[in-house]
Design a protein around this motif. Structure first.
Motif, PDB file in Angstrom:
ATOM      1  N   ALA A  57       0.801  -1.226   0.000  1.00  0.00           N
ATOM      2  CA  ALA A  57       0.000   0.000   0.000  1.00  0.00           C
ATOM      3  C   ALA A  57       0.837   1.280   0.000  1.00  0.00           C
ATOM      4  CB  ALA A  57      -0.978  -0.016   1.178  1.00  0.00           C
ATOM      5  N   PRO A  58       1.855   1.432   0.894  1.00  0.00           N
ATOM      6  CA  PRO A  58       2.668   2.654   0.835  1.00  0.00           C
ATOM      7  C   PRO A  58       3.404   2.833  -0.490  1.00  0.00           C
ATOM      8  CG  PRO A  58       2.990   1.506   2.919  1.00  0.00           C
ATOM      9  CD  PRO A  58       2.232   0.575   2.033  1.00  0.00           C
ATOM     10  N   VAL A  59       3.852   1.732  -1.085  1.00  0.00           N
ATOM     11  CA  VAL A  59       4.544   1.817  -2.378  1.00  0.00           C
ATOM     12  C   VAL A  59       3.588   2.332  -3.452  1.00  0.00           C
ATOM     13  CG1 VAL A  59       5.845   0.556  -4.125  1.00  0.00           C
ATOM     14  CG2 VAL A  59       6.027  -0.111  -1.719  1.00  0.00           C
ATOM     15  N   LEU A 226       1.599  12.878  -1.143  1.00  0.00           N
ATOM     16  CA  LEU A 226       1.335  11.443  -1.195  1.00  0.00           C
ATOM     17  C   LEU A 226       2.453  10.663  -0.502  1.00  0.00           C
ATOM     18  CD1 LEU A 226      -0.057  11.098  -4.832  1.00  0.00           C
ATOM     19  CD2 LEU A 226      -1.316  10.801  -2.697  1.00  0.00           C
ATOM     20  N   ALA A 227       3.693  11.100  -0.675  1.00  0.00           N
ATOM     21  CA  ALA A 227       4.809  10.449   0.025  1.00  0.00           C
ATOM     22  C   ALA A 227       4.654  10.602   1.537  1.00  0.00           C
ATOM     23  CB  ALA A 227       6.133  11.033  -0.441  1.00  0.00           C
ATOM     24  N   ALA A 228       4.174  11.773   1.975  1.00  0.00           N
ATOM     25  CA  ALA A 228       3.958  11.986   3.406  1.00  0.00           C
ATOM     26  C   ALA A 228       2.859  11.073   3.937  1.00  0.00           C
ATOM     27  CB  ALA A 228       3.590  13.448   3.663  1.00  0.00           C
ATOM     28  N   VAL A 229       1.793  10.886   3.144  1.00  0.00           N
ATOM     29  CA  VAL A 229       0.731   9.954   3.538  1.00  0.00           C
ATOM     30  C   VAL A 229       1.305   8.549   3.722  1.00  0.00           C
ATOM     31  CG1 VAL A 229      -1.391   8.809   2.779  1.00  0.00           C
ATOM     32  CG2 VAL A 229      -1.122  11.277   2.454  1.00  0.00           C
ATOM     33  N   ALA A 230       2.122   8.135   2.763  1.00  0.00           N
ATOM     34  CA  ALA A 230       2.750   6.812   2.856  1.00  0.00           C
ATOM     35  C   ALA A 230       3.643   6.718   4.088  1.00  0.00           C
ATOM     36  CB  ALA A 230       3.565   6.534   1.596  1.00  0.00           C
ATOM     37  N   GLY A 231       4.363   7.798   4.400  1.00  0.00           N
ATOM     38  CA  GLY A 231       5.228   7.800   5.577  1.00  0.00           C
ATOM     39  C   GLY A 231       4.449   7.684   6.870  1.00  0.00           C
ATOM     40  N   VAL A 232       3.331   8.391   6.960  1.00  0.00           N
ATOM     41  CA  VAL A 232       2.491   8.324   8.169  1.00  0.00           C
ATOM     42  C   VAL A 232       1.897   6.926   8.318  1.00  0.00           C
ATOM     43  CG1 VAL A 232       0.372   9.153   9.229  1.00  0.00           C
ATOM     44  CG2 VAL A 232       1.966  10.783   8.203  1.00  0.00           C
ATOM     45  N   LEU A 233       1.417   6.353   7.207  1.00  0.00           N
ATOM     46  CA  LEU A 233       0.814   5.018   7.271  1.00  0.00           C
ATOM     47  C   LEU A 233       1.845   3.951   7.652  1.00  0.00           C
ATOM     48  CD1 LEU A 233      -1.557   5.102   4.155  1.00  0.00           C
ATOM     49  CD2 LEU A 233      -2.167   5.363   6.567  1.00  0.00           C
TER      50      LEU A 233
END
Length: 320
Positions: A57-59, A226-233
């Motif tokens: 999902a983060p990728v 979007l990268a920040a969303v992936a980092g938080v998740l």
């Protein structure tokens, strides 16, 4: 007769290459699923599919932003650093509550994206150079803010990382919703058409009166967010903030997913469905090697082979 046969061979080769360009990533995913179903114990279990989906999902989320940037004939090497920065900021501001922490994360990410976009659109710096600078600087800032791993014990963050709706984890739902939103933006909005026109030919887009600078800046800001969303998740799933390792080589994974998924590096086209499939392909390939006790170095070699194959298949595809 012989001459006709000679003409048929190149024609068949061209058709095969065209098919590979359009459907190769999906065929690769299907092949890995079949192979793993045969040789990997417990691969077809629901728990395994859930694990694979959560890990990819983060990728997918980062690759969505990368696809938009590559669609403008650019590249964003700072996405991994933004993930690390998001992890550090989350840890620092989580004491004020999850929502305030997320807002601060969004501000930091938007600042990185704005800097990238300004360097590319206003100053004229090459995207690879501009984002490389933010890749190094962003990771350094993340380590300054939080020099070491820190455990996070927050019920809201834990729920975000491990919660689900009807058995579907939040991480998967968020990735799916973002993929649909980005796909809609690219295919159905004026902004999406402007983005593709800029990637197809920036001088022509400028002559046509399109807001080239504004679109480029927005694209890099969206990529950073979007990268920040992936980092938080990712931080929520691990229940720990580790800016030293979080997001390492994520930019390469995202670029691989985008290229394998059928988006040309020359810009002018964005394939969101292919990008998602490309991320799944890389995840399945990595999981296959790990489950059969092969060292991590083999994963990198396998990804390199996939990239070369994708670039070879993309020859002549070019822009729209």
């Amino acid at each position: 007769m012989a001459e006709a046969a000679l003409k048929t061979v190149p024609l068949d080769k061209a058709r095969a290459l065209q098919w590979l360009q359009k459907y190769g990533v999906y065929a690769g995913v299907a092949l890995l699923l079949v192979v793993n179903a045969v040789i990997t114990p417990h691969f077809l279990s629901a728990e395994n599919f859930r694990t694979q989906a959560v890990q990819v999902a983060p990728v997918i989320i980062v690759a969505l932003g990368m696809a938009l940037v590559i669609g403008t004939e650019g590249v964003d090497l700072s996405v991994g650093a933004v993930m690390a920065l998001a992890a550090s900021v989350t840890a620092l501001y989580l004491g004020y509550g999850l929502v305030p922490a997320l807002l601060v994360v969004a501000l930091f990410a938007a600042g990185v994206g704005l800097a990238n976009g300004a360097l590319v659109a206003l100053v004229g710096v090459q995207p690879i150079v501009a984002t490389l600078a933010l890749m190094v600087g962003g990771r350094g800032l993340a380590l300054v803010l939080l020099p070491q791993l820190e455990d996070l014990r927050n019920p809201q963050l834990a729920s975000l990382g491990s919660g689900d709706v009807l058995g579907i984890p939040y991480l998967i739902l968020i990735a799916a919703v973002l993929a649909l939103l980005v796909a809609f933006t690219v295919r159905r909005t004026t902004f999406g058409r402007q983005l593709l026109a800029i990637g197809d030919s920036r001088p022509a887009a400028q002559l046509a009166g399109l807001p080239v600078r504004r679109v480029l800046i927005v694209v890099y800001v969206v990529s950073a967010l979007l990268a920040a969303v992936a980092g938080v998740l990712a931080t929520a799933r691990l229940q720990a903030s580790d800016p030293t390792s979080l997001g390492n080589l994520m930019e390469l994974s995202a670029i691989t997913a985008v290229v394998v998924g059928g988006t040309p590096l020359t810009g002018g086209r964005v394939n969101i469905a292919g990008t998602v499939a490309g991320a799944v392909l890389i995840q399945l390939l990595t999981a296959t090697l790990i489950k059969h006790d092969l060292p991590p170095s083999w994963t990198q070699i396998a990804q390199a082979v996939v990239i070369v194959a994708a670039v070879y298949a993309a020859r002549g595809r070019g822009k729209r």
